[in-house]
Design a protein around this motif. Structure first.
Motif, mmCIF file in Angstrom:
data_model
loop_
_atom_site.group_PDB
_atom_site.id
_atom_site.type_symbol
_atom_site.label_atom_id
_atom_site.label_comp_id
_atom_site.label_asym_id
_atom_site.label_seq_id
_atom_site.Cartn_x
_atom_site.Cartn_y
_atom_site.Cartn_z
ATOM 1 N N GLN A 1 0.816 -1.198 0.000
ATOM 2 C CA GLN A 1 0.000 0.000 0.000
ATOM 3 C C GLN A 1 0.857 1.258 0.000
ATOM 4 O O GLN A 1 2.033 1.221 0.365
ATOM 5 N N VAL A 2 0.260 2.340 -0.409
ATOM 6 C CA VAL A 2 0.917 3.636 -0.433
ATOM 7 C C VAL A 2 0.079 4.618 0.365
ATOM 8 O O VAL A 2 -1.147 4.653 0.223
ATOM 9 N N GLN A 3 0.730 5.392 1.198
ATOM 10 C CA GLN A 3 0.042 6.437 1.957
ATOM 11 C C GLN A 3 0.516 7.800 1.445
ATOM 12 O O GLN A 3 1.712 8.006 1.221
ATOM 13 N N LEU A 4 -0.432 8.701 1.282
ATOM 14 C CA LEU A 4 -0.145 10.057 0.809
ATOM 15 C C LEU A 4 -0.635 11.060 1.849
ATOM 16 O O LEU A 4 -1.785 10.979 2.290
ATOM 17 N N VAL A 5 0.223 11.987 2.222
ATOM 18 C CA VAL A 5 -0.142 12.993 3.214
ATOM 19 C C VAL A 5 0.146 14.374 2.649
ATOM 20 O O VAL A 5 1.305 14.701 2.348
ATOM 21 N N GLU A 6 -0.916 15.166 2.524
ATOM 22 C CA GLU A 6 -0.770 16.526 1.998
ATOM 23 C C GLU A 6 -0.559 17.519 3.128
ATOM 24 O O GLU A 6 -0.992 17.287 4.263
ATOM 25 N N SER A 7 0.068 18.627 2.800
ATOM 26 C CA SER A 7 0.234 19.722 3.746
ATOM 27 C C SER A 7 0.397 21.016 2.962
ATOM 28 O O SER A 7 0.648 20.995 1.749
ATOM 29 N N GLY A 8 0.241 22.128 3.668
ATOM 30 C CA GLY A 8 0.488 23.422 3.051
ATOM 31 C C GLY A 8 -0.744 24.233 2.705
ATOM 32 O O GLY A 8 -0.630 25.375 2.259
ATOM 33 N N GLY A 9 -1.917 23.674 2.918
ATOM 34 C CA GLY A 9 -3.125 24.429 2.640
ATOM 35 C C GLY A 9 -3.333 25.533 3.661
ATOM 36 O O GLY A 9 -2.636 25.614 4.664
ATOM 37 N N GLY A 10 -4.310 26.398 3.396
ATOM 38 C CA GLY A 10 -4.605 27.467 4.330
ATOM 39 C C GLY A 10 -5.423 28.564 3.687
ATOM 40 O O GLY A 10 -5.997 28.385 2.607
ATOM 41 N N LEU A 11 -5.471 29.692 4.365
ATOM 42 C CA LEU A 11 -6.218 30.859 3.905
ATOM 43 C C LEU A 11 -5.236 31.893 3.355
ATOM 44 O O LEU A 11 -4.237 32.216 4.004
ATOM 45 N N VAL A 12 -5.537 32.399 2.167
ATOM 46 C CA VAL A 12 -4.669 33.383 1.546
ATOM 47 C C VAL A 12 -5.526 34.384 0.789
ATOM 48 O O VAL A 12 -6.625 34.045 0.331
ATOM 49 N N GLN A 13 -5.036 35.589 0.665
ATOM 50 C CA GLN A 13 -5.762 36.596 -0.095
ATOM 51 C C GLN A 13 -5.529 36.406 -1.593
ATOM 52 O O GLN A 13 -4.512 35.844 -2.015
ATOM 53 N N ALA A 14 -6.472 36.883 -2.365
ATOM 54 C CA ALA A 14 -6.333 36.816 -3.821
ATOM 55 C C ALA A 14 -5.027 37.480 -4.248
ATOM 56 O O ALA A 14 -4.659 38.534 -3.724
ATOM 57 N N GLY A 15 -4.340 36.839 -5.173
ATOM 58 C CA GLY A 15 -3.047 37.324 -5.621
ATOM 59 C C GLY A 15 -1.875 36.723 -4.868
ATOM 60 O O GLY A 15 -0.721 36.883 -5.282
ATOM 61 N N GLY A 16 -2.175 36.049 -3.776
ATOM 62 C CA GLY A 16 -1.127 35.458 -2.958
ATOM 63 C C GLY A 16 -0.676 34.103 -3.467
ATOM 64 O O GLY A 16 -1.107 33.636 -4.530
ATOM 65 N N SER A 17 0.199 33.471 -2.685
ATOM 66 C CA SER A 17 0.784 32.188 -3.071
ATOM 67 C C SER A 17 0.713 31.193 -1.926
ATOM 68 O O SER A 17 0.700 31.570 -0.753
ATOM 69 N N LEU A 18 0.669 29.936 -2.309
ATOM 70 C CA LEU A 18 0.766 28.826 -1.371
ATOM 71 C C LEU A 18 1.558 27.717 -2.040
ATOM 72 O O LEU A 18 1.544 27.585 -3.264
ATOM 73 N N ARG A 19 2.191 26.900 -1.218
ATOM 74 C CA ARG A 19 2.907 25.741 -1.736
ATOM 75 C C ARG A 19 2.398 24.500 -1.022
ATOM 76 O O ARG A 19 2.540 24.374 0.198
ATOM 77 N N LEU A 20 1.805 23.621 -1.780
ATOM 78 C CA LEU A 20 1.327 22.361 -1.234
ATOM 79 C C LEU A 20 2.398 21.291 -1.382
ATOM 80 O O LEU A 20 3.137 21.273 -2.357
ATOM 81 N N SER A 21 2.436 20.406 -0.401
ATOM 82 C CA SER A 21 3.358 19.272 -0.437
ATOM 83 C C SER A 21 2.575 17.992 -0.249
ATOM 84 O O SER A 21 1.548 17.975 0.428
#
Length: 122
Positions: free
Chosen positions: A1-21
């Protein structure tokens, strides 16, 4: 089996940036492609981006704003999201498949993470 765990989400204003992992563990040798999908409230899950040992693909709706990359040594895939818009608000899911072919349909993916929420305020 493979497990996947995401991180990096959140609240940001329009025009901003986020990086998901997304970190993969378990039988990672079976993974050849990893990707991102998203699901906004009341909408179907849609393809965002994917990367494999042979190439990558990005949805037209995010092209030029989102970049997918991969650290194979760490079994991790990233989604750099720039110039975010309110319509990017969704739960973002990481997915992986045991084939290197670039595909954009969710049913072609074998493994899924729990998702990370991204909210873009106007």
């Amino acid at each position: 089996q493979v497990q996947l765990v995401e991180s990096g989400g959140g609240l940001v204003q329009a025009g901003g940036s986020l990086r998901l992992s997304c970190a993969a563990s378990g039988r990672t040798f079976s993974i050849y492609a990893m990707g991102w999908f998203r699901q906004a409230p009341g909408k179907e899950r849609e393809f965002v981006a994917t990367i494999s040992t042979t190439g990558y693909g990005v949805a037209d709706s995010v092209k030029g704003r989102f970049t997918i990359s991969r650290d194979s040594a760490k079994n991790t895939v990233f989604l750099q999201m720039n110039s975010l818009k309110p319509e990017d608000t969704a739960v973002y899911y990481c997915a992986a498949r045991a084939s290197s072919m670039i595909v954009t349909t969710d049913r072609e993916y074998d493994y899924w993470g729990q998702g990370t929420r991204v909210t873009v305020s106007s």
